[in-house]
Write an enzyme that holds these catalytic residues in place. Structure first.
Site, PDB file in Angstrom:
ATOM      1  N   ARG A   1      -1.416  18.312  14.868  1.00  0.00           N
ATOM      2  CA  ARG A   1      -1.751  19.247  15.939  1.00  0.00           C
ATOM      3  C   ARG A   1      -0.442  19.691  16.567  1.00  0.00           C
ATOM      4  NH1 ARG A   1      -4.100  14.394  19.566  1.00  0.00           N
ATOM      5  NH2 ARG A   1      -2.161  13.257  19.659  1.00  0.00           N
TER       6      ARG A   1
ATOM      7  N   ARG B   1       8.378  36.228  58.167  1.00  0.00           N
ATOM      8  CA  ARG B   1       7.500  35.935  59.301  1.00  0.00           C
ATOM      9  C   ARG B   1       8.363  35.815  60.547  1.00  0.00           C
ATOM     10  NH1 ARG B   1       5.561  32.545  55.031  1.00  0.00           N
ATOM     11  NH2 ARG B   1       3.293  32.644  54.739  1.00  0.00           N
TER      12      ARG B   1
ATOM     13  N   ARG C   1       7.122  41.291  59.077  1.00  0.00           N
ATOM     14  CA  ARG C   1       5.827  41.351  59.739  1.00  0.00           C
ATOM     15  C   ARG C   1       6.013  41.162  61.240  1.00  0.00           C
ATOM     16  NH1 ARG C   1       1.550  36.820  58.188  1.00  0.00           N
ATOM     17  NH2 ARG C   1       2.996  35.521  59.365  1.00  0.00           N
TER      18      ARG C   1
ATOM     19  N   GLU D   1      -5.841  41.961  55.008  1.00  0.00           N
ATOM     20  CA  GLU D   1      -6.169  40.543  55.053  1.00  0.00           C
ATOM     21  C   GLU D   1      -7.495  40.234  55.731  1.00  0.00           C
ATOM     22  OE1 GLU D   1      -3.248  38.310  57.290  1.00  0.00           O
ATOM     23  OE2 GLU D   1      -2.764  40.044  58.534  1.00  0.00           O
TER      24      GLU D   1
ATOM     25  N   SER E   1       0.188  45.086  51.811  1.00  0.00           N
ATOM     26  CA  SER E   1       0.514  43.790  51.244  1.00  0.00           C
ATOM     27  C   SER E   1      -0.707  42.908  51.462  1.00  0.00           C
ATOM     28  CB  SER E   1       1.744  43.213  51.935  1.00  0.00           C
ATOM     29  OG  SER E   1       2.015  41.932  51.423  1.00  0.00           O
TER      30      SER E   1
ATOM     31  N   GLY F   1      -2.646  39.928  52.230  1.00  0.00           N
ATOM     32  CA  GLY F   1      -2.464  38.618  52.843  1.00  0.00           C
ATOM     33  C   GLY F   1      -3.639  37.776  52.390  1.00  0.00           C
ATOM     34  N   THR F   2      -3.499  37.199  51.228  1.00  0.00           N
ATOM     35  CA  THR F   2      -4.673  36.572  50.603  1.00  0.00           C
ATOM     36  C   THR F   2      -5.062  35.247  51.247  1.00  0.00           C
ATOM     37  OG1 THR F   2      -3.164  35.818  48.887  1.00  0.00           O
ATOM     38  CG2 THR F   2      -4.573  37.698  48.374  1.00  0.00           C
ATOM     39  N   ASN F   3      -4.194  34.677  52.080  1.00  0.00           N
ATOM     40  CA  ASN F   3      -4.632  33.461  52.782  1.00  0.00           C
ATOM     41  C   ASN F   3      -5.739  33.815  53.763  1.00  0.00           C
ATOM     42  OD1 ASN F   3      -2.514  32.336  51.424  1.00  0.00           O
ATOM     43  ND2 ASN F   3      -1.186  32.161  53.220  1.00  0.00           N
ATOM     44  N   ASP F   4      -5.456  34.791  54.631  1.00  0.00           N
ATOM     45  CA  ASP F   4      -6.478  35.210  55.595  1.00  0.00           C
ATOM     46  C   ASP F   4      -7.624  35.940  54.910  1.00  0.00           C
ATOM     47  OD1 ASP F   4      -6.205  34.438  58.329  1.00  0.00           O
ATOM     48  OD2 ASP F   4      -4.252  35.444  58.315  1.00  0.00           O
TER      49      ASP F   4
ATOM     50  N   CYS G   1       1.469  38.901  49.520  1.00  0.00           N
ATOM     51  CA  CYS G   1       2.399  37.963  50.138  1.00  0.00           C
ATOM     52  C   CYS G   1       1.726  36.647  50.480  1.00  0.00           C
ATOM     53  CB  CYS G   1       3.048  38.578  51.372  1.00  0.00           C
ATOM     54  SG  CYS G   1       1.853  39.010  52.638  1.00  0.00           S
TER      55      CYS G   1
HETATM   56  P1  ADP Z   1      -7.124   9.920  18.689  1.00  0.00           P
HETATM   57  O1  ADP Z   1      -7.882  11.155  18.950  1.00  0.00           O
HETATM   58  O2  ADP Z   1      -7.164   8.970  19.804  1.00  0.00           O
HETATM   59  O3  ADP Z   1      -5.754  10.185  18.166  1.00  0.00           O
HETATM   60  P2  ADP Z   1      -7.910   9.379  15.993  1.00  0.00           P
HETATM   61  O4  ADP Z   1      -9.228   9.869  15.564  1.00  0.00           O
HETATM   62  O5  ADP Z   1      -6.753  10.142  15.554  1.00  0.00           O
HETATM   63  O6  ADP Z   1      -7.929   9.155  17.548  1.00  0.00           O
HETATM   64  O7  ADP Z   1      -7.805   7.895  15.470  1.00  0.00           O
HETATM   65  C1  ADP Z   1      -6.787   7.057  15.865  1.00  0.00           C
HETATM   66  C2  ADP Z   1      -6.096   6.469  14.696  1.00  0.00           C
HETATM   67  O8  ADP Z   1      -7.000   5.839  13.837  1.00  0.00           O
HETATM   68  C3  ADP Z   1      -5.387   7.463  13.811  1.00  0.00           C
HETATM   69  O9  ADP Z   1      -4.127   7.731  14.283  1.00  0.00           O
HETATM   70  C4  ADP Z   1      -5.300   6.728  12.511  1.00  0.00           C
HETATM   71  O10 ADP Z   1      -4.155   5.912  12.500  1.00  0.00           O
HETATM   72  C5  ADP Z   1      -6.535   5.899  12.521  1.00  0.00           C
HETATM   73  N1  ADP Z   1      -7.521   6.494  11.642  1.00  0.00           N
HETATM   74  C6  ADP Z   1      -8.478   7.384  11.953  1.00  0.00           C
HETATM   75  N2  ADP Z   1      -9.168   7.722  10.849  1.00  0.00           N
HETATM   76  C7  ADP Z   1      -8.646   7.014   9.838  1.00  0.00           C
HETATM   77  C8  ADP Z   1      -8.913   6.947   8.448  1.00  0.00           C
HETATM   78  N3  ADP Z   1      -9.881   7.654   7.881  1.00  0.00           N
HETATM   79  N4  ADP Z   1      -8.167   6.113   7.696  1.00  0.00           N
HETATM   80  C9  ADP Z   1      -7.196   5.400   8.261  1.00  0.00           C
HETATM   81  N5  ADP Z   1      -6.884   5.421   9.560  1.00  0.00           N
HETATM   82  C10 ADP Z   1      -7.597   6.227  10.341  1.00  0.00           C
HETATM   83 MG    MG Z   2      -5.098  10.763  16.568  1.00  0.00          MG
END
Ligand code: ADP
Ligand code: MG
Ligand code: MG
Length: 929
Positions: free
Chosen positions: A347, A591, A647, A774, A793, A795-798, A860
């Site tokens: 991710r 002010r 002001r 305001e 201007s 005056g979004t607080n008031d 402001c």
């Molecule tokens: P989180 O969202 O807390 O990261 P995960 O779903 O990633 O949780 O799971 C945590 C850990 O579990 C992963 O980092 C991985 O090491 C282990 N894990 C999850 N699925 C598997 C899998 N199919 N095989 C081996 N390890 C897994």
């Molecule tokens: Mg994980």
């Protein structure tokens, strides 16, 4: 067509992809994407987030058609692998993993090794010949299932985990210290004890049937969407409840099969500093969250070269593939099973503000992304972290030389924090609530600690690495964090911690440096960040300030794309100078009443208020005139021709008089009048509802001589500034106007005074007269008001107070619960209430421009420095926003992002579909590193 609820991935193919986060959740979408890229992902399937909604709509049951679809996908998985769930020869084991659209680290629990029971465990022993591995996996499964699904977990804040207690007991019985010394038999015995404890404490029988296990686990992932910590997390990060979570069912791979196996987490770049180096941690012979849990201290990814060169090289390769594919820094999870590498997650990686900014800027240099994309990736509020204090080096050095360095941990969240030690989250919250600065000090943190972490100045942990829970969450919150400080020995029960033979108690002061990892005894002063030292203190050479230089680049790009001007709210020359250093282009609100509280001014001000006759009042005002003139001139000189909105007096007069008898007597003595007289005047000025009382332009209408004096001070200052050959552009702003006649009354005085001063001084200068919008009537009749006003201007607080009928000063009692109940999504005094207040603003803009097309429009109120509100101001077409000096950089970035986000889409965006991505990838030359 029947609706699809389950998506298969694996074996080089996938039914989903990374752009399907909405239905697959982040984890599922990226698993699919990686599988599609041909990376080694253990196969599995994702049950979509839509099922989460169905689950809650059908009284926490999984609908029959979804069950059928899951069954089909399970069969497919079993076929691909040649294994079967519950099979007594070749059993399939899976993990059950939650995954919401936005990553919620540690918010919902994962269950590993599902499918194990007495029979399948025996089958697996026969198959692998590794009984220790099998029973280690089995005891982990029962432990996780017992906790997550069946609910056996600590009850009180100082309790330890019941399963850990059983393990400790076992180790004691056996006279061993390390988990690793537990034998297969020990582990098998633990399984039995775990099951018995579950039965005893929860009344639930541990299910032996793998299908029962599966549905239990799936249901519990969906169920966890509404648990307290998930709700708290969503609230904190604005994740809508309606999104729901997906559930991933994935074939298990095992990092705990021996010394040729392991598991780890990594970032494709350093998430703390942003450095372009592979950064990660791993453990051999470990499973799942061992690395993150901090129970063993993990090794640096570079070490993996020695432990398993092949997997290390493959990881490096995957790191490059992912960065070029996603064009971002990625956070990955992997497992090595007997020398074979598997990818379990990827991710976009969380990062500190330092890292976010550095990575965005570096990636522009590396031509991975463009400037606009870089701006899109930096949240305006992240800039705050760059402005955060650091320790004074000299003081810190002295403390260290004096022997106050207690320990050194990992520099997990940069910045400097000092506070008092508390050992749990509940206390952290409670102490912070009564105004104490605290450092949350824990062996390790878990998702239950989120609120305490949020309340603390900083977080200190004894265990865990750079990717531990504490480190991840601290980085995201922008908290100072030192993690994995192994020398600290904590006793939660006694609320003490020992280190280097010293004992620290709850409430003792401690200082942590999240940039270096140092932990120092006692309180240490902090000092301004690099950016502030360059811009404000002017004590640091930009050449020696890399963080500042990166900041400056971002600001330069922001200025290139924003269309809103950024002004500041400042009442003094030094504040104005600070704001200029931060990039302000004018003053949106000066002010004048703040000036009256200044040195030598409150006296004449009180004289004016206590005056009985016009002559007396004029005499007092005459004393104030030169003082105000001097203030204005100072500001004009600093602002050097930039617009300055001033002001006229706004608050109710009683604010200038003391309310205690002792002070009233003192004032009486100073003025040479009787105490009774002072008291009488205070009483006569008393109002039931000062917010709606004698204030704003009402003061100037009843006492025109006040407006006249203020206008004279402004214009004489302007004249004097002009005489110094410095440009000036005063904008005189009349507050609280609801009726054009109010403004016309005041405008006349201002203009007459301007003419008079120009004549007297023999100079000319430009100036504008305008008003604040305001109160609702002002907005409703903006077309009439614009006939007189040259600018508005907001005056979004008031405006928020009067539109909502909520007094900001009295709102605390109900507004927080209101936000909790989601009556208002956000505190309307922080973020503009677009549907209510915003509608009035939009109307006033339209009406104002209709009467006077060239009218200048700005804001402001406090909202001028809030990114979402800045975006709204951009959307309704204001010319500028004005905010406090320290929020100017944030507003600049927010304005640029608003402009980019809402630009008419001509060219295809960076986040185009997978096809466009593939094409652009093909064109891109290999990246130099
Ligand atoms: P989180 O969202 O807390 O990261 P995960 O779903 O990633 O949780 O799971 C945590 C850990 O579990 C992963 O980092 C991985 O090491 C282990 N894990 C999850 N699925 C598997 C899998 N199919 N095989 C081996 N390890 C897994
Ligand atoms: Mg994980
Ligand atoms: Mg987890």
């Amino acid at each position: 067509m029947v609706k699809k609820y389950v998506y298969f991935f694996g074996a080089g193919r996938a039914e989903g992809n990374k752009d399907m986060k909405g239905i697959l959740g982040g984890k599922g979408a990226n698993l699919a994407e990686m599988a599609g890229l041909g990376l080694p992902v253990p196969p599995g399937f994702t049950i979509s987030t839509e099922v989460c909604d169905l689950f809650y709509k059908s009284r926490k049951r999984i609908p029959e058609d979804v069950r059928k679809e899951v069954g089909k996908n399970l069969a497919r998985l079993e076929k691909v692998l040649g294994q079967k769930l519950g099979d007594i020869e070749n059993p399939l084991l899976v993990s059950i993993r939650s995954g919401a659209r936005a990553s919620m680290p540690g918010m919902m629990d994962t269950i590993l090794n599902l499918g194990l029971n007495e029979k399948t465990a025996a089958a697996l022993v026969a198959k692998t010949g590794n009984s220790r591995f099998v029973y280690d996996s089995y005891r982990r499964f029962v432990q996780m299932y017992g906790d997550v699904v069946l609910g056996l977990r600590p009850v009180n804040k100082d309790d330890i985990d019941p399963f850990e207690a059983i393990i400790e007991e076992k180790k004691r019985e056996r006279g061993i210290h390390q988990d690793i010394d537990l034998t297969a038999d020990d582990l098998r015995n633990l399984v039995a004890r775990f099951k018995a404890a579950i039965k005893k404490e929860t009344g639930h029988e541990f299910p032996e049937d793998p299908m029962k296990q599966l549905w239990g686990a799936v249901g519990s992932v969906f169920g966890s969407w509404m648990n307290d910590r998930a709700i708290a997390y969503r609230k904190m990060y604005d994740i809508p409840e309606s999104w729901g979570t997906a559930v991933n069912v994935q074939t298990m791979v095992f990092g705990n099969m021996g010394d040729d196996s392991g598991t780890g987490v990594a970032f494709t770049r350093d998430a703390a500093t942003g450095e372009n180096t592979f950064y990660g941690e791993y453990l051999m012979n470990a499973q799942g969250e061992d690395v993150v849990a901090g129970t063993r201290t993990p090794l640096q990814i570079a070490e993996l070269k020695k432990d398993d060169a092949k997997s290390h090289a493959e990881l490096e390769k995957i790191r490059h593939i992912l960065e070029t594919h996603y064009t971002d820094m990625m956070d990955i999870e992997f497992t090595i099973q007997q020398g074979k590498l598997f990818m379990l997650q990827c991710r976009v990686g969380k990062r500190t503000a330092f890292a976010a900014i550095k990575i965005a800027v570096d990636m522009v240099d590396e031509k991975l992304i463009g400037e606009k994309e870089a701006l899109a990736r930096i949240e305006p509020d992240q800039l705050n972290q760059l402005l955060r204090p650091i320790f004074d080096h000299a003081e810190k050095d002295a403390a260290i030389k004096g022997g106050r360095l207690l320990a050194k941990g990992l520099n997990a969240g940069p910045g400097a924090a000092t506070g008092r030690i508390v050992f749990n989250s509940v206390d952290a919250e409670a102490w912070a609530k009564r105004g104490e600065k605290v450092i949350l000090t824990r062996i390790e943190t878990s998702p239950e600690d989120i609120k305490g972490m949020n309340a603390a100045e900083g977080i200190l942990t004894a265990r865990g690495g750079m990717t531990s829970h504490a480190a991840l969450v601290a980085r995201q919150m922008g908290k100072v964090c030192v993690a994995g400080c192994g020398e600290l020995v904590m006793d939660y029960g006694k609320h003490v911690m020992t280190v280097k033979g010293r004992t620290l108690r709850e409430g003792d002061w401690i200082s942590i440096d999240g940039t270096t990892g140092q932990v120092i005894e006692g309180k240490l002063n902090t000092k301004p960040s690099e950016v502030l030292q360059v811009l404000i203190g002017k004590t640091l050479d930009p050449a020696k300030a890399p963080v500042y230089r990166t900041f400056a680049k971002v600001m330069k790009w922001a200025d290139k794309y924003r269309t809103l001007k950024i002004r500041t709210n400042a009442d003094q020359p030094d504040q104005s100078a600070n704001a200029l250093a931060f990039g302000a282009e004018g003053i949106g609100l000066c002010r004048t009443e703040h000036m009256f509280f200044g040195e030598g001014k409150i006296g004449p001000m009180r004289e004016m208020i206590l005056a009985d006759t016009l002559d007396q009042r004029r005499a007092a005002l005459a004393k104030l005139l030169p003082l105000q003139r001097k203030d204005f001139q100072g500001i004009f000189e600093v602002m050097a021709g930039r617009p300055v909105t001033i002001r006229t007096i706004d608050p109710p007069l009683h604010e200038f008089l003391p309310h205690e008898e002792k002070e009233q007597r003192q004032v009486a003595a100073e003025m040479g009048i009787s105490y009774e007289k002072v008291r009488e005047r205070v009483e006569s000025l008393h109002e039931f509802n000062p917010m709606l009382g004698f204030r704003g332009c009402r003061l100037g209408i009843i006492y025109p001589e006040i407006t006249e004096m203020q206008a004279r001070a402004i214009f004489e200052a302007a004249a004097a500034t002009r005489k110094k050959r410095i440009e000036v552009e005063p904008e005189v702003m009349i507050p609280l106007v609801g009726n054009v006649k109010e403004l016309a009354d005041q405008e006349k005085i201002v203009r007459q005074t301007a003419e008079a001063v120009m004549k007297e001084q023999g100079v000319t200068f430009k100036y504008l007269v305008g008003t604040m919008i305001e109160i609702p009537r002002g907005a409703l009749t903006a077309d009439e008001i614009a006939a007189v006003a040259e600018f508005f201007s907001f005056g979004t607080n008031d405006l928020t107070q009067t539109t909502l009928g909520v007094s900001r000063d009295d709102a605390a009692r109900f507004l927080v619960p209101y936000v909790e109940k989601e009556i208002y999504a956000k505190d309307p005094f922080e973020v503009i209430d677009r549907d209510g207040v915003g509608q009035l603003m939009r109307m006033a803009v339209e009406k104002g421009r209709k009467t006077r097309p060239a009218i200048k429009l700005g804001i402001c109120g406090e909202h001028g420095g809030d990114p979402s509100s800045v975006e709204f101001c951009h959307l309704i077409g204001l010319n500028y926003v004005s905010c406090s000096p320290f929020r100017v950089p944030i507003a600049r970035l927010a304005a640029a992002r608003a402009a980019l986000l809402n630009a008419p889409k001509a060219e295809p965006k960076k986040t185009a579909g997978p096809k466009a991505k593939a094409a652009s990838k093909a064109k891109k030359p290999a990246r130099k590193r």
